[in-house]
Every structure is written in structure tokens, then in C-alpha cells.
Design a protein around this motif. Structure first.
Motif, PDB file in Angstrom:
ATOM      1  N   UNK A 162       0.693  -1.183   0.096  1.00 27.51           N
ATOM      2  CA  UNK A 162       0.052   0.116   0.117  1.00 27.51           C
ATOM      3  C   UNK A 162       0.728   1.312   0.008  1.00 27.51           C
ATOM      4  N   UNK A 163       1.970   1.286   0.795  1.00 27.86           N
ATOM      5  CA  UNK A 163       2.881   2.525   0.786  1.00 27.86           C
ATOM      6  C   UNK A 163       3.543   2.681  -0.411  1.00 27.86           C
ATOM      7  N   UNK A 164       3.845   1.523  -0.927  1.00 32.37           N
ATOM      8  CA  UNK A 164       4.490   1.607  -2.429  1.00 32.37           C
ATOM      9  C   UNK A 164       3.505   2.005  -3.477  1.00 32.37           C
ATOM     10  N   UNK A 165       2.501   1.786  -3.453  1.00 31.05           N
ATOM     11  CA  UNK A 165       1.350   2.433  -4.439  1.00 31.05           C
ATOM     12  C   UNK A 165       1.037   3.895  -4.092  1.00 31.05           C
ATOM     13  N   UNK A 166       1.127   4.314  -2.853  1.00 30.83           N
ATOM     14  CA  UNK A 166       0.800   5.528  -2.740  1.00 30.83           C
ATOM     15  C   UNK A 166       2.131   6.622  -3.110  1.00 30.83           C
ATOM     16  N   UNK A 167       3.282   5.872  -2.929  1.00 32.80           N
ATOM     17  CA  UNK A 167       4.506   6.583  -3.380  1.00 32.80           C
ATOM     18  C   UNK A 167       4.509   6.917  -4.814  1.00 32.80           C
TER      19      UNK A 167
END
Length: 752
Positions: A162-167
């Protein structure tokens, strides 16, 4: 494009830039009497769409890109603003369900299959030494062997995803999509008048506020999904335990907080759509900041709650995922059906006979996006379960619905093979019909059966593009039925497991198990081929042409329905072109021809719509191999419909379109000459010569979609447009001398 090895970048950067020949850098300031013709310029944006080979990883987010396309396939509507808003809300909700599905699938793999089932089973953990420290049997009751702590540790995987997609969403927006639109200062600003399409509105290519809201909502949805996966297992244990170590009230409060967070996310997604009448630059700072942070705080609370020591708690069976995936599948099906009803109402309010699937293209494509997400989730979960379990006797495996979704792959492949056979037969019949037409187009030539067959077959293959709506309709309908069958099959199997293995269920159960096993292996093979083919597309030009059609269309549109879709290159390219055209015409007072090939013609039209009316009237368009009507006009009627193209024809100085019958992408614009000269020229001959001639002593190739500049008609048509412009072209204001019209190219494959 410029036909000169000595080129100079006159404006732009390493991502997208405008180039000129070295001799033409200061052509306006220092005109030379030796010049005969226009000043050619080339705009190149290839690094926005291709770049290095790592861009192939964007293909893994294909479901997000496809559901974003469904947003822009809305039918043309008259006096239906509420239905238009409802259509947008339904597509955004479908996009949100795909985010939850992706993160839930990651939770299924990391939390359920690896940490809960495999690590909790001694035989499975013994086969995978990297899970040994999590196993109660292998680690002799170590600190991480508690089920709740295993889940808390495994939650790092979906949280990191999820953090990777946000970034990626934030970084790509800042790099490519944060370009300011043209303001009133360089010219007169974007046209405030009605252009017949939303593409002419000032804020169409700058949706910062909605992008930030959706990014915050989808990030929060992903974090809440992980929190629910971690906390629900502990809460279920506390409710069922006779003497719980942690009060069940805490679990109930946590679940209530998660439900409230989910409701807030849905409200944010539904509350606001795109605002295109002005640049949407203001941010909802508090919402964008606090919604993901609140979801992260709930995730940390869930981890702490699950990690509390609970004596006697053992990981048995599956995590409560059957209900989650079943609810997601049902919700997606209902959303698609509701979307179809809304699209039908919009289409009936303003019927367009050229619109694909009679206005139902958006719902059909949304169904395909949901099907892609479901098949990828089910196939990956089943493949990982097979890898972890080996013989399949020590683990319960993934949720029943995911195994049924994996079983959908073989029948779907059979259907695609049938459709391929139908297309092959249709191509053969069309080729037979085209042979007579080929003979008429090359009169007086000595007949060559093989040559005629090749030309006719090329035309027939190009005509198959127009059968695309039927393929999408059949595939989408089949996936809806197969998805419903998988949902029913999972429900029946889950409720009657004993009967499903024998009696009247024996045949169905056996066929389902065979399809599930085959689908599991096919999804693994397909995943490898998907990544390999995608990477090859950025190294091999021929492979990129094959994938590039969908890719160029999918990433042309802004991320209005899903913030984690691949970035939109047009939010950089269209402002680039608009600024360049407006500032040059204001500085010199001259006129110009914007020529575009393939997707470059779409960018040229989009840039022309963004120009002030006075500037737009000083621009001539030369398009070739253009999908403006054949693809965009049919699939995106609300934005490239007949009314929008007809108004562009009236407001531009002049417009000419070239196409070939052998071109599978480009086609006629189908605008008559009622408002002026007809846009479409007669179809270009392809090949240029049937047999050997003095001009073509060797056999002329069949060019199809490429090398339009090789046809003499291209140069003739450009000269005609320039001649029409030339008598009215004033001298550049700061030189006092006459100057030819400037010819600005807008395609990486075309000669301006």
C-alpha cells in the motif's frame, strides 16, 4: 522527424521537448532568402510513455488502468447532470473495490497462507525453513510463534505494498501530471467558450484536488483492509473464548472504528468528482493528511491488539476471508449492473449510432477490470498455496471463492480461442471480398494472385479493428456469468462440503477441481509471460507497437477513477503543446500547421481544444493514421463525439486527414464538407505500386500504419495547407520581414 542529424532542443527537458534543425534555431529572428518552405519543429514525448524497461512493471496495475478507462467511456448526455454524477460515483466505487481486492489478496497470501496456515502447521513450516521462527513446533514456542504476532509481522507485506502504491502515485503525479495549464497571460488563456467537449475546459488536464483526495482515500482503504485482516482474527477468538485474555469489548470497539473508517473512505470517494471548469489546484489539506494517518493509527492499534498474548490460541482453518472476497465479488457485480443502467439512460438521452456497444462500453470495460483483478487475485493465491503446501494435504488452502475464480481461467481461454477462430474466419471472408476491390484500385496491372491476396489480407486484418466492440461485449458478458457461477459455486461448496464430493455434485466438483488446478498453473505462467512481454515492449519496437495501442490509450486519460493507475502522459504533453503554440503565435503573429500521426493526432486535437478561439483559428491540422474517430470517437463519445470533432473542424483554420485501408488503427474522421472543405482525403494507395514500375523497380511494401511520409500525397497535402495559410501570414512582429508559416510536428513517428 526532422530529416536532419543536426538537431537542437529549443525548449523542454529530457522527458519531453521541442526540437529544431540546427539551421532553424533562430529562423524567425534571422530569416534567410534561401528558405523555401516552413520552419519544421518536432515535439517528442516518448520518455513519458516508454522510458526504461522498469516501466513494464506498470502493467501489473492493468486492472486499475482499465477501470480508469471506464470513467472516460461515458456516453454523451443531454440534460442528465445527476446521472452523469452517478456514473462517475459508480466507477470510482468500482476502482475502490479493486484497491481493496488487491490488498486483500496480498493479505491472503502473506497473512493467511504463509503466517497463519503454513507457519502454524509443522509439516509445512518444515518444508520452508524461512518460516521456522514463526512455527510453534519449529521454534519451541518462541516469541513470534503466537498467532497474533505472526499476523502482525506478516502485515508488513500488504502495508508495504500500500505504501509503495501511494509513493508511486505521488511521485509520478509530481513528475508528469503537475504541469500548470495555460493561463490568460501568454495568450488569452484556454478557450472559455463551448468547444463541444470537456477537453476544452481550463481544468481538464489539471485535477490536483481530486487526485489527492482519491490517493488519500485509496491509501486509507488499503491500510484499513490490512487492519481488518489482522484484527478480525483476534476479535473472533476473543468472542469465542470462554475466558479471553483480552476483553471482547476491545475487539468490538476496534471493529466499529474500522467500520467507521471504511464509511469515511466511501464518503470521500463519493463526495466529489472532477471540477474541470477551472484548474482544480486547491487541496483538502486536512482530509488528505489525516485520513491516511488515521487509517495507519487504526492499523497500529490492530497490530497491538492482535499481538497481545492469548494462551491456548492456535491457528486452525482459514482466516475469515471467504466472506470478504465473496462480498467484494458481489459488490463489483452489482456496481457493474448499476453502471450499465446509468450508461443506458445517458445513451438514450442522446443516441449516438457510432458509440461502441450502444453506450455500454464503460460498464463492459469496468467488468473486464473487475475480472482481471479477480482472476489475478485468485490465480496468485492458488499458485502460492500450491507452492507452500506441496501435496495439498496439510493446509486448508485459500478461500473457496478464490479457487473458484482460478477455475474461471480455462473456460475463459477457451472462449478467447473461439473468438480468435471467429476473427480468423471473418478475416478470410473479408479478404475474399477485397480481392475484387484491389483489382479496381490498380487498373491496367497484370494480375498477380499472390500479390492481390497479400493486399486483400492486409485490408481484411485492418478491418478487424472495427469488430473490437463485439469482442469486448462477448468477453465482458462471459466474465460476468462466469464470475456469478464462481460465486454460486463457492457458496454451494462452502455450505455443503460433504455433498460436493459425491452424489449429484461429483461431476461438477471434479470438473471444478481440474479447472482450478489448471487455472493455478496458467496464472503463474501468465504472470511470467506478462512481465516478460511487457519488458520486451520497451526494448523491441515491433512488440511495443502491439502493446502500445492499449497502453497509449490507457495512459492518455487523467487518473479520475483510480489514483494508482499508471500516470497520464497527456497531462504533461497537452500543456506543453498548448503553451508552445500560444506563445509562438503571440510572439510572431504567425500561423502554423500542427501535424500528428497516430496518437500524436489525438494530442494535436486535445491541444487545439485548449487554445483560445482566436489562437485556434490560426492553426491548421494535418492528421494521418489517426484514431480520432475510429477509436476515440466510438469508445469515448462524450469527449470525441461527432459534435466535438465537427466544432473543431469549424473553429480550426483548416484540417486534412489521411488514412489507408490497410491501417488497423487510423481511419477517416467522417466529417462532411458542410462547414467547409471535407476533412478526409481519399484513401491512400497501399502499396504505392502494384507491380514493378520505373518509380518502384522493386516491389513496394505494404506500409499499413507507418511511413505515411513516404506517400507523395503527404507532401502534396501539406503544401496545400501551407498554401492556404501563406497569403494571410503576417511578418514576425519583431523582424519586419515576411516569414513562412511554421510547421509544428506533434508525433514521435511523423514528419511535420
Amino acid at each position: 522527424m526532422l530529416n536532419d542529424p543536426r538537431t537542437v532542443r529549443v525548449t523542454g527537458d529530457d522527458i519531453a521537448a521541442v526540437f529544431r534543425r540546427a539551421d532553424d534555431v533562430d529562423a524567425e529572428r534571422h530569416p534567410t532568402p534561401r528558405r523555401d518552405g516552413p520552419i519544421p519543429e518536432a515535439y517528442v514525448w516518448c520518455n513519458l510513455t516508454s522510458g526504461n524497461g522498469t516501466r513494464a512493471l506498470w502493467l501489473l496495475l492493468l486492472p486499475f488502468m482499465v477501470v480508469n478507462l471506464a470513467h472516460w467511456m461515458r456516453p454523451t448526455a443531454r440534460n442528465r447532470p445527476r446521472t452523469v454524477r452517478l456514473y462517475g460515483v459508480l466507477v470510482r466505487l468500482a476502482g475502490l473495490s479493486l484497491t481493496v481486492l488487491l490488498v486483500a489478496a496480498a493479505c491472503e497470501v502473506a497473512l493467511d497462507l504463509a503466517a497463519w496456515q503454513c507457519a502454524g502447521t509443522g509439516a509445512c513450516a518444515a518444508r520452508h525453513s524461512w518460516l521456522g521462527f514463526l512455527s510453534p513446533e519449529m521454534s519451541d514456542g518462541g516469541w513470534w510463534s503466537s498467532p497474533g504476532r505472526r499476523l502482525a509481522l506478516a502485515a508488513l507485506v500488504p502495508t508495504a505494498l500500500t505504501g509503495l502504491l501511494w509513493y508511486l502515485s505521488l511521485r509520478t503525479w509530481s513528475a508528469y501530471e503537475s504541469q500548470q495549464p495555460l493561463t490568460a497571460d501568454p495568450g488569452a488563456g484556454p478557450g472559455e467558450g463551448d468547444t463541444g467537449t470537456a477537453l476544452g475546459r481550463p481544468g481538464f488536464w489539471y485535477g490536483r484536488r481530486l487526485g489527492a483526495r482519491l490517493r488519500a482515500a485509496h491509501t486509507a482503504a488499503g491500510l484499513l483492509t490490512v487492519a481488518a485482516a489482522v484484527g478480525s482474527a483476534a476479535a473472533r477468538h476473543d468472542r469465542e473464548a470462554t475466558d479471553p485474555a483480552v476483553p471482547a469489548l476491545l475487539g468490538a470497539l476496534l471493529e466499529a472504528a474500522l467500520a467507521a473508517g471504511a464509511a469515511a473512505v466511501v464518503w470521500v470517494v463519493c463526495r466529489r468528482g472532477r471540477a474541470e471548469r477551472r484548474p482544480d489546484g486547491a487541496l483538502d489539506t486536512h482530509l488528505v493528511r489525516w485520513l491516511p494517518l488515521t487509517a495507519l493509527a487504526l492499523l497500529l492499534l490492530s497490530v497491538l491488539y492482535a499481538g497481545w498474548e492469548r494462551p491456548g490460541w492456535e491457528s486452525a482453518g482459514r482466516l475469515p476471508g471467504d466472506e470478504t472476497f465473496g462480498a467484494l465479488a458481489l459488490a463489483q457485480g452489482l456496481l457493474v449492473i448499476a453502471l450499465g443502467c446509468a450508461a443506458r439512460v445517458l445513451h438514450r438521452s442522446d443516441p449516438d449510432r457510432r458509440a461502441a456497444l450502444r453506450g455500454l462500453a464503460g460498464p463492459a470495460v469496468a467488468m473486464l477490470a473487475c475480472a482481471l483483478g479477480g482472476v489475478m487475485s485468485g490465480g496468485v493465491a492458488q499458485r502460492v498455496a500450491d507452492w507452500l503446501d506441496g501435496t495439498g494435504t496439510t493446509m486448508p488452502g485459500p478461500p473457496v471463492l478464490l479457487t473458484w475464480q482460478a477455475s474461471v481461467i480455462p473456460p475463459l481461454l477457451v472462449l478467447l480461442l473461439v473468438l480468435a477462430g471467429w476473427l480468423a474466419r471473418r478475416a478470410w471472408l473479408l479478404a475474399r471480398e477485397e480481392r475484387a476491390a484491389v483489382a479496381r484500385d490498380y487498373p491496367g496491372e497484370q494480375a498477380d494472385t499472390a500479390r492481390t491476396r497479400r493486399i486483400a489480407y492486409a485490408r481484411a486484418l485492418a478491418a478487424l479493428t472495427d469488430r473490437g466492440p463485439r469482442i469486448v461485449a462477448v468477453t465482458s458478458g462471459a466474465t460476468l456469468l462466469l464470475g456469478a457461477g464462481a460465486l454460486v459455486g463457492a457458496l454451494v461448496t462452502d455450505r455443503t462440503p460433504g455433498e460436493a464430493a459425491g452424489g449429484s455434485y461429483a461431476v461438477v466438483h471434479g470438473a471444478a477441481e481440474t479447472a482450478q488446478a489448471l487455472g493455478s498453473w496458467l496464472i503463474g505462467l501468465g504472470f511470467i509471460l506478462f512481465v516478460t512481454w511487457g519488458r520486451r515492449a520497451y526494448k523491441d519496437a515491433s512488440a511495443r507497437r502491439t502493446i502500445g495501442i492499449l497502453w497509449d490509450v490507457g495512459t492518455f486519460w487523467p487518473r479520475a477513477a483510480h489514483p494508482f493507475a499508471p500516470p497520464c502522459y497527456a497531462e504533461r504533453a497537452v500543456p506543453d503543446l498548448t503553451w508552445r503554440i500560444a506563445t509562438w503565435t503571440q510572439e510572431t503573429g504567425g500561423r502554423l500547421v500542427v501535424s500528428g500521426h497516430s496518437q500524436g493526432s489525438v494530442l494535436a486535437a486535445a491541444a487545439a481544444w485548449q487554445l483560445p478561439p482566436a489562437t485556434r483559428s490560426r492553426v491548421a491540422l494535418l492528421t494521418y493514421g489517426s484514431p480520432l474517430e475510429r477509436l476515440y470517437g466510438r469508445w469515448f463519445p462524450a469527449h470525441f463525439g461527432p459534435e466535438a470533432l465537427a466544432r473543431l473542424h469549424r473553429e480550426a483554420d483548416c484540417w486534412s486527414n489521411l488514412y489507408r485501408l490497410t491501417d488497423p488503427i487510423g481511419g477517416p474522421v467522417r466529417l462532411s464538407g458542410d462547414e467547409g472543405p471535407a476533412v478526409d482525403r481519399p484513401p491512400l494507395k497501399d502499396p504505392l505500386a502494384y507491380g514493378r514500375t520505373r518509380a518502384h523497380p522493386l516491389p513496394a511494401p505494404i506500409l499499413g500504419h507507418s511511413d505515411y511520409q513516404a506517400d507523395p500525397a503527404f507532401a502534396q497535402e501539406r503544401r496545400r495547407l501551407l498554401a492556404r495559410l501563406r497569403p494571410e501570414v503576417p511578418a514576425p512582429r519583431h523582424t519586419g520581414q515576411s516569414s513562412a508559416a511554421r510547421d509544428q510536428g506533434s508525433s514521435g513517428r511523423s514528419s511535420p
